[in-house]
Design an enzyme around this catalytic site. Sequence first.
Site, PDB file in Angstrom:
ATOM      1  N   ARG A  46     -32.820   5.381  15.891  1.00 31.33           N
ATOM      2  CA  ARG A  46     -32.281   4.090  16.208  1.00 31.33           C
ATOM      3  C   ARG A  46     -32.056   3.305  15.005  1.00 31.33           C
ATOM      4  O   ARG A  46     -31.153   2.621  14.852  1.00 31.33           O
ATOM      5  CB  ARG A  46     -32.941   3.175  17.246  1.00 31.33           C
ATOM      6  CG  ARG A  46     -32.673   1.757  17.600  1.00 31.33           C
ATOM      7  CD  ARG A  46     -33.151   1.054  18.783  1.00 31.33           C
ATOM      8  NE  ARG A  46     -34.275   1.551  19.138  1.00 31.33           N
ATOM      9  CZ  ARG A  46     -35.436   0.996  18.546  1.00 31.33           C
ATOM     10  NH1 ARG A  46     -35.385   0.170  17.529  1.00 31.33           N
ATOM     11  NH2 ARG A  46     -36.724   1.380  18.853  1.00 31.33           N
ATOM     12  N   TYR A  98      -9.642  -9.842  25.408  1.00 34.03           N
ATOM     13  CA  TYR A  98     -10.256  -8.857  26.332  1.00 34.03           C
ATOM     14  C   TYR A  98     -10.966  -9.050  27.421  1.00 34.03           C
ATOM     15  O   TYR A  98     -12.148  -9.944  27.438  1.00 34.03           O
ATOM     16  CB  TYR A  98     -10.975  -7.557  25.452  1.00 34.03           C
ATOM     17  CG  TYR A  98     -11.548  -6.412  26.205  1.00 34.03           C
ATOM     18  CD1 TYR A  98     -10.335  -5.553  26.589  1.00 34.03           C
ATOM     19  CD2 TYR A  98     -12.677  -6.068  26.528  1.00 34.03           C
ATOM     20  CE1 TYR A  98     -10.674  -4.355  27.140  1.00 34.03           C
ATOM     21  CE2 TYR A  98     -13.000  -4.995  27.195  1.00 34.03           C
ATOM     22  CZ  TYR A  98     -12.246  -4.158  27.623  1.00 34.03           C
ATOM     23  OH  TYR A  98     -12.516  -3.136  28.415  1.00 34.03           O
ATOM     24  N   ASP A 170     -11.399  -9.796  16.812  1.00 35.14           N
ATOM     25  CA  ASP A 170     -11.458  -8.455  17.277  1.00 35.14           C
ATOM     26  C   ASP A 170     -10.503  -7.862  16.791  1.00 35.14           C
ATOM     27  O   ASP A 170      -8.949  -8.364  17.102  1.00 35.14           O
ATOM     28  CB  ASP A 170     -11.463  -8.649  18.731  1.00 35.14           C
ATOM     29  CG  ASP A 170     -11.531  -7.297  19.318  1.00 35.14           C
ATOM     30  OD1 ASP A 170     -10.938  -6.298  18.981  1.00 35.14           O
ATOM     31  OD2 ASP A 170     -12.094  -7.166  20.789  1.00 35.14           O
TER      32      ASP A 170
HETATM   33  C1  LIG Z   1     -11.268  -1.721  24.853  1.00 31.96           C
HETATM   34  C2  LIG Z   1     -11.452  -3.145  24.138  1.00 31.96           C
HETATM   35  C3  LIG Z   1     -12.760  -3.789  24.067  1.00 31.96           C
HETATM   36  C4  LIG Z   1     -13.954  -3.084  24.755  1.00 31.96           C
HETATM   37  O1  LIG Z   1     -14.388  -1.878  24.016  1.00 31.96           O
HETATM   38  P1  LIG Z   1     -15.156  -0.669  24.740  1.00 31.96           P
HETATM   39  O2  LIG Z   1     -15.088   0.244  23.595  1.00 31.96           O
HETATM   40  O3  LIG Z   1     -14.429  -0.391  25.992  1.00 31.96           O
HETATM   41  O4  LIG Z   1     -16.546  -1.386  25.241  1.00 31.96           O
HETATM   42  C5  LIG Z   1     -12.716  -4.952  23.400  1.00 31.96           C
HETATM   43  N1  LIG Z   1     -11.897  -5.576  22.739  1.00 31.96           N
HETATM   44  C6  LIG Z   1     -10.422  -4.954  22.975  1.00 31.96           C
HETATM   45  C7  LIG Z   1      -9.280  -5.656  22.341  1.00 31.96           C
HETATM   46  C8  LIG Z   1     -10.464  -3.723  23.750  1.00 31.96           C
HETATM   47  O5  LIG Z   1      -9.209  -3.189  23.895  1.00 31.96           O
END
Ligand SMILES: *Cc1c(COP(=O)(O)O)cnc(C)c1O
Length: 379
Positions: A46, A98, A170
């Site tokens: 981990r 998201y 993001d």
């Molecule tokens: C899909 C997505 C997430 C979440 O990611 P997972 O891998 O599904 O947990 C977060 N931000 C954006 C912009 C996404 O498209």
Amino acid sequence: MKFNTQVIHGGNSEDPTTGAVSIPIYRASTFHQSEVGGQAKWEYGRSGNPTRAALEKLIAELEGGQAGFAFASGSAAIHAVFSLFSAGDHIIVGNDVYGGTFRLINQVLKRFGLTFTVVDTRDLVAVQAAIQANTRAIYLETPTNPLLRISDIAQIAQIAKKHDLKTIVDNTFATPYNQNPLRLGADIVVHSATKYLGGHSDVVAGLAVTNDDKIAEQLAFLQNAIGSVLGPDDSWLLQRGIKTLGVRMRVHDENTQIINDYLTSNSKVANIYYPGDQRSVSFEVAKRQMRSFGAMISFELQPELDAKKFVNSLKLIDLAESLGGVESLVEIPAIMTHGSIPRDVRLKNGIQDGLIRLSVGLEDSEDLLDDLKQAFAKI
Ligand SMILES: *Cc1c(COP(=O)(O)O)cnc(C)c1O
């Protein structure tokens, strides 16, 4: 090193012990230590794993950061980043992030005493106005999902720095091929690597990168303490996906420009949402901070036309949620990915009932156009 070289030769492109040109999958939960209390490089799976570490080094280089962290999903990466903050802290969040991020904020993090203000991060005056004495960070996506809205990362990071806030971006939709938020002044980048970085719709993973020593130390601690790490098999698969990110994104982008041109000339299409649309108000910002415009495009049909019938008529383009894979995917956000948002809130955010979202894949563009044309002929 330029991008296409870096995805292949960056990070630890070779296994240091055997010279294997593909980092082996070190499927071990614990590692031999040579003496009690010594300084072993690897101790417990981990805390650190050589396959995962190679991936983490690679994503840090691709984003222009100094430390990368791999998690079991994008959501796990976002959770670890929010765990940098404490009860009583306030965070400004983009209004078009998201859906799972909103769920995490509203149904989990608020219970732990974090507070949030949701703003349209395209509006710098609104961002500025939302700052309080206890504000610690601004969290945003650009381009957003599903309306591909563009926020000015450099300007937001400048506001943040002035108030000693962290900027978190993001970068899932753009990928490091198209945009590097850290180079524009952001402090942390997160990814759902499930999308373009993996690229083949076969792995769920998340990544975080920072260029700040102190944040890197804290994230390393949180990654180990919370424990939502990416396993060695998925770390290997993700690194393999990333090796072709540049060539994939080039074709993703090309195909999307061709589809944008086709939709623009189609009188059955009422509105198009695409960062590369030169008529868009945010085109100048997109051009400044992105190398090309990605492969997500959303559109609305003329009001009298049936969006559901159109989408159901597509044969090659798969009806499915998610995005960023080699195969083209289509969906109706109001019914599918964004179906859990109350209708009035959704409409207020600009997501119409008939909005169609396309994740353009790597098929031959002629075949994608043929599929769109035959579906348009049916409505
Ligand atoms: C899909 C997505 C997430 C979440 O990611 P997972 O891998 O599904 O947990 C977060 N931000 C954006 C912009 C996404 O498209």
